[in-house]
Write a protein that holds these residues in place. Structure first.
Motif, short mmCIF file in Angstrom:
data_model
loop_
_atom_site.label_atom_id
_atom_site.label_comp_id
_atom_site.label_asym_id
_atom_site.label_seq_id
_atom_site.Cartn_x
_atom_site.Cartn_y
_atom_site.Cartn_z
N LEU A 1 1.14 -1.08 -0.11
CA LEU A 1 -0.06 0.06 -0.38
C LEU A 1 1.02 1.18 -0.06
O LEU A 1 1.58 1.11 1.03
CB LEU A 1 -0.44 -0.29 1.11
N GLU A 2 1.05 2.04 -1.00
CA GLU A 2 1.03 3.16 -1.18
C GLU A 2 0.82 4.80 -1.44
O GLU A 2 -0.50 4.31 -2.48
CB GLU A 2 1.81 2.82 -1.79
N PHE A 3 0.19 5.12 -0.81
CA PHE A 3 -0.85 6.75 -0.86
C PHE A 3 0.00 7.91 -1.98
O PHE A 3 0.96 8.18 -1.46
CB PHE A 3 -1.26 7.76 -0.14
N ASP A 4 -0.18 7.65 -3.45
CA ASP A 4 0.28 8.91 -4.22
C ASP A 4 -0.61 9.78 -4.49
O ASP A 4 -1.83 9.65 -5.89
CB ASP A 4 0.98 7.57 -5.67
N PRO A 5 -0.52 11.19 -4.34
CA PRO A 5 -1.71 12.06 -4.42
C PRO A 5 -1.36 12.83 -5.71
O PRO A 5 -2.13 12.36 -6.51
CB PRO A 5 -1.30 13.22 -3.38
N GLU A 6 -0.72 12.38 -6.25
CA GLU A 6 -0.24 12.65 -7.52
C GLU A 6 -0.96 11.62 -9.17
O GLU A 6 -1.30 12.34 -10.14
CB GLU A 6 1.81 12.88 -8.09
N ARG A 7 -0.84 10.03 -8.15
CA ARG A 7 -1.84 9.05 -9.10
C ARG A 7 -2.53 9.61 -9.18
O ARG A 7 -3.51 9.47 -10.31
CB ARG A 7 -1.54 7.89 -8.89
N LEU A 8 -3.72 10.25 -8.23
CA LEU A 8 -4.92 10.58 -7.88
C LEU A 8 -5.44 11.30 -8.44
O LEU A 8 -5.97 11.65 -9.17
CB LEU A 8 -5.36 10.45 -6.35
N ASN A 9 -4.48 12.41 -9.02
CA ASN A 9 -4.80 14.01 -9.58
C ASN A 9 -4.85 13.52 -10.95
O ASN A 9 -5.79 13.71 -11.87
CB ASN A 9 -3.37 14.67 -9.42
N GLN A 10 -3.89 12.17 -11.76
CA GLN A 10 -3.73 12.22 -12.75
C GLN A 10 -4.97 11.05 -13.46
O GLN A 10 -5.94 11.60 -13.90
CB GLN A 10 -2.58 11.05 -12.94
N ILE A 11 -5.81 10.27 -12.12
CA ILE A 11 -7.11 9.59 -12.60
C ILE A 11 -8.59 10.74 -12.91
O ILE A 11 -8.62 10.32 -13.38
CB ILE A 11 -6.85 8.69 -10.79
N GLU A 12 -7.93 11.81 -11.74
CA GLU A 12 -9.15 12.51 -11.44
C GLU A 12 -9.17 12.81 -13.38
O GLU A 12 -10.58 13.10 -13.54
CB GLU A 12 -8.68 13.83 -10.84
N SER A 13 -7.96 14.07 -13.85
CA SER A 13 -8.23 14.56 -14.78
C SER A 13 -8.32 13.72 -16.13
O SER A 13 -9.35 14.02 -17.13
CB SER A 13 -6.45 14.53 -15.13
N ARG A 14 -8.16 12.30 -16.13
CA ARG A 14 -8.19 11.52 -16.84
C ARG A 14 -10.07 11.33 -16.54
O ARG A 14 -10.60 11.27 -17.85
CB ARG A 14 -7.41 9.63 -16.74
N LEU A 15 -10.34 10.67 -16.09
CA LEU A 15 -11.72 10.40 -15.33
C LEU A 15 -12.77 11.41 -16.29
O LEU A 15 -13.25 11.66 -16.58
CB LEU A 15 -12.33 9.95 -14.26
N ASN A 16 -11.58 12.95 -15.92
CA ASN A 16 -13.03 13.91 -16.42
C ASN A 16 -13.44 13.99 -17.90
O ASN A 16 -13.86 14.09 -18.31
CB ASN A 16 -11.98 15.65 -15.79
N GLU A 17 -11.64 13.38 -18.43
CA GLU A 17 -11.95 13.44 -19.65
C GLU A 17 -12.65 12.87 -20.23
O GLU A 17 -13.70 12.82 -21.05
CB GLU A 17 -10.10 13.78 -20.14
N LEU A 18 -13.05 11.28 -19.75
CA LEU A 18 -13.41 10.35 -19.99
C LEU A 18 -15.24 10.43 -19.46
O LEU A 18 -16.13 10.90 -20.46
CB LEU A 18 -13.34 9.51 -19.32
N ASN A 19 -15.42 11.90 -18.61
CA ASN A 19 -16.66 12.30 -18.57
C ASN A 19 -17.05 13.49 -19.74
O ASN A 19 -17.93 13.49 -20.09
CB ASN A 19 -16.48 12.38 -17.77
N ARG A 20 -16.42 14.01 -20.35
CA ARG A 20 -16.95 14.93 -21.35
C ARG A 20 -16.90 14.00 -22.97
O ARG A 20 -17.67 14.41 -23.25
CB ARG A 20 -15.33 16.05 -21.29
#
Length: 576
Positions: free
Chosen positions: A293-312
């Motif tokens: 287990l590792e918390f990666d805030p940068e990875r979370l930001n990348q996922i949020e950005s990609r999901l926003n793009e997909l939702n658009r």
């Protein structure tokens, strides 16, 4: 059947509720008493045109409500599914209509608000109204093909389904061919749009199920602390001195030491041992999971950005990545079609010609079945007309090909116009005078003849139409004597298969009633009111006597009325 009808503040009716029964119900009464008003109310309930004139003077609205009971296979169930109206297993359907003094019409089916058009759709499956002054479906040339198909439905259904399947493919291909060939400017604009959409989708580099996997990963990262704490607590509860795994090892050793003394203990020892090693493996997995287990805030930001793009993109191209990939594949094919339009049009022309000929072959089967059924129908109609003293009348079904354009598919060398139900035009023809040519049935002039012809047709088609209630509004006008008796017998014959409500001035028809309702008008405090009374046997005789001679009753007319009732009863027993 129509079980109950409630009317409030409608024309001269203040408030009335009528319970209807199976069989033939005849409504009689003096002219102006309100008989036709009741039929008008039923007609409005089935989607007829309303008017503020129907609202009782001084009232704000008129209300009409009808309760129908239907079988589980009645067509109204399909209407319910089509329009989202719940029809319970008890088979009860309630139609309701309100007409306000301002001219507004409010319609409901089983409590659900519907448009007047939808109310009419339901009404037509439940009620069939026939009157002397109304153009009937039986007399409407555009409906004759439907009636013939209804008559031949047992032989026609399979062929019709096969034809319609081919026809839908043919029509769909024709539409696509027209779109591709007719408007160069629209096609160029369409190509630009599709190419832009394809570039946008391809540049997004979509991966199958990407949205689902990213959403799952995001949930894990957003709940990192909770997941870590849960794994940590579970691991600490199992591993270590005086922890779960330690106590389980102790229990396993204890039972193992006595396993040789009892077969059941031996089995328990084996199960404990298996459980210990399973939980030990689970402990190692918990430890490994905790280490990974590792918390990666940068990875979370990348996922949020990609999901926003997909939702658009989903707002434009589909509800999921899978749907967007399918859309991308479809527009790629369409782009290829437009870019290589000439070759695609050539290929489509060949497919259209092949499908068109396939559809013609299927339509020919339908044409042959109709031709055979028309001969049988004509024989049946002639028999019915004889029973109505129109033995010299001649009836025929005219089936013609609906001709198409020069490039339409051909049948026997003639271009035919394919429709959803084939390529036939069907008309009912009749002549009531020997030597006169057959004419379209709606052009017959005599009211008395028209009534008999309509009853002959109705006798045949009522077995196939499936409506719940058939209503006759003074269709016996202009006849008397033996013809009146024949009409009375025909109307009662129809009521054996369908509930029939009939307004009549003929004592012969009234005598045939299974239920006889008298409509009466009274004046109270300078207001007019309408009432309904169900007549008993002696009251029926009195009413029949009045219908024969007017208001004055004599013993002779009463005796004649009783004799008419006895003859009617004898005829009904014979029909059973």
């Amino acid at each position: 059947m129509l079980t109950e009808l409630s009317i409030r503040d409608f024309a001269i009716i203040d408030e009335i509720s009528i319970n209807f029964k199976e069989g033939l119900t005849v409504l009689t009464g003096e002219t102006g008493a309100g008989k036709s008003i009741i039929i008008d109310a039923i007609q409005l309930l089935s989607g007829g045109r309303g008017s503020v004139e129907y609202v009782r003077h001084g009232m704000k609205k008129a209300e009409i409500e009808g309760l129908f009971t239907v079988d589980s296979d009645h067509p109204v169930h399909q209407k319910g599914s089509q329009f989202g109206v719940d029809i319970n297993d008890d088979g009860m359907v309630v139609l309701h209509r309100t007409i306000t003094h301002q001219g507004k019409s409010i319609c409901r089916v089983n409590g659900k608000l519907v448009t007047l058009g939808i109310l009419k759709e339901f009404g037509q499956t439940l009620i069939d109204i026939h009157s002397q002054h109304e153009t009937q479906s039986l007399m409407d040339p555009d409906r004759h093909i439907e009636l013939l198909d209804l008559f031949a439905s047992s032989e026609l259904d399979t062929s019709m389904k096969e034809y319609q399947s081919v026809f839908e493919n043919y029509r769909s291909l024709l539409k696509r061919y027209k779109e591709l060939s007719e408007n160069e400017q629209e096609m160029a604009q369409r190509l630009d749009l599709l190419e832009f959409q394809l570039r946008e989708l391809q540049s997004a580099e979509l991966e199958p199920k990407e949205d689902e996997e990213l959403t799952e990963e995001r949930n894990k990262l957003m709940n990192y602390e909770k997941i870590y704490q849960g794994i940590h607590d579970a691991y600490n509860s199992l591993y270590g001195e005086q922890k779960g795994l330690d106590w389980l090892s102790h229990a396993m050793t204890s039972v193992e030491s006595i396993a040789d003394y009892d077969d059941r203990l031996s089995k328990m020892s084996e199960e404990l041992s298996n459980s210990y090693y399973v939980i030990e493996e689970m402990t190692f997995q918990l430890s490994s999971q905790m280490a990974e287990l590792e918390f990666d805030p940068e990875r979370l930001n990348q996922i949020e950005s990609r999901l926003n793009e997909l939702n658009r993109l989903m707002k434009k191209y589909g509800a999921s990545v899978e749907e967007m990939l399918e859309y991308s594949s479809r527009i790629e094919e369409e782009i290829d079609e437009i870019r290589n339009k000439d070759s695609h049009l050539s290929k489509m022309e060949k497919q259209i010609n092949e499908l068109g000929q396939d559809a013609v072959l299927e339509a020919k089967n339908i044409h042959d079945i109709r031709s055979k059924a028309s001969d049988t129908l004509s024989e049946y109609i002639h028999e019915e007309l004889k029973g109505l003293y129109l033995e010299k009348a001649s009836f025929a079904v005219d089936i013609q090909l609906k001709e198409g354009r020069s490039n339409s598919p051909e049948f026997d060398g003639i271009p035919v116009h394919l429709q959803f139900n084939g390529f036939d035009i069907v008309k009912f023809l009749i002549t009531t005078n020997p030597g006169e040519p057959l004419k379209e049935i709606h052009k017959i002039a005599s009211g008395g003849e028209m009534s008999r012809i309509m009853l002959a047709l109705k006798t045949i088609f009522s077995r196939h139409q499936g409506v719940t209630s058939v209503i006759f509004d003074e269709v016996d006008t202009g006849v008397s004597g033996r013809v009146a008796q024949a009409i009375a017998e025909k109307i009662h014959g129809i009521s054996i298969g369908s509930q029939v409500l009939c307004i009549s001035h003929l004592p012969q028809v009234a005598a045939m009633a299974d239920t006889h309702l008298r409509i009466e008008k009274r004046v109270d405090n300078d207001r007019t009111f309408t009432g309904v009374t169900e007549l008993k046997y002696e009251e029926k005789a009195d009413e029949l006597s009045r219908m024969m001679t007017g208001a004055e009753l004599t013993e002779t007319t009463l005796e004649h009325a009783r004799e008419l009732l006895k003859l009617a009863e004898k005829h009904k027993q014979h029909q059973i």
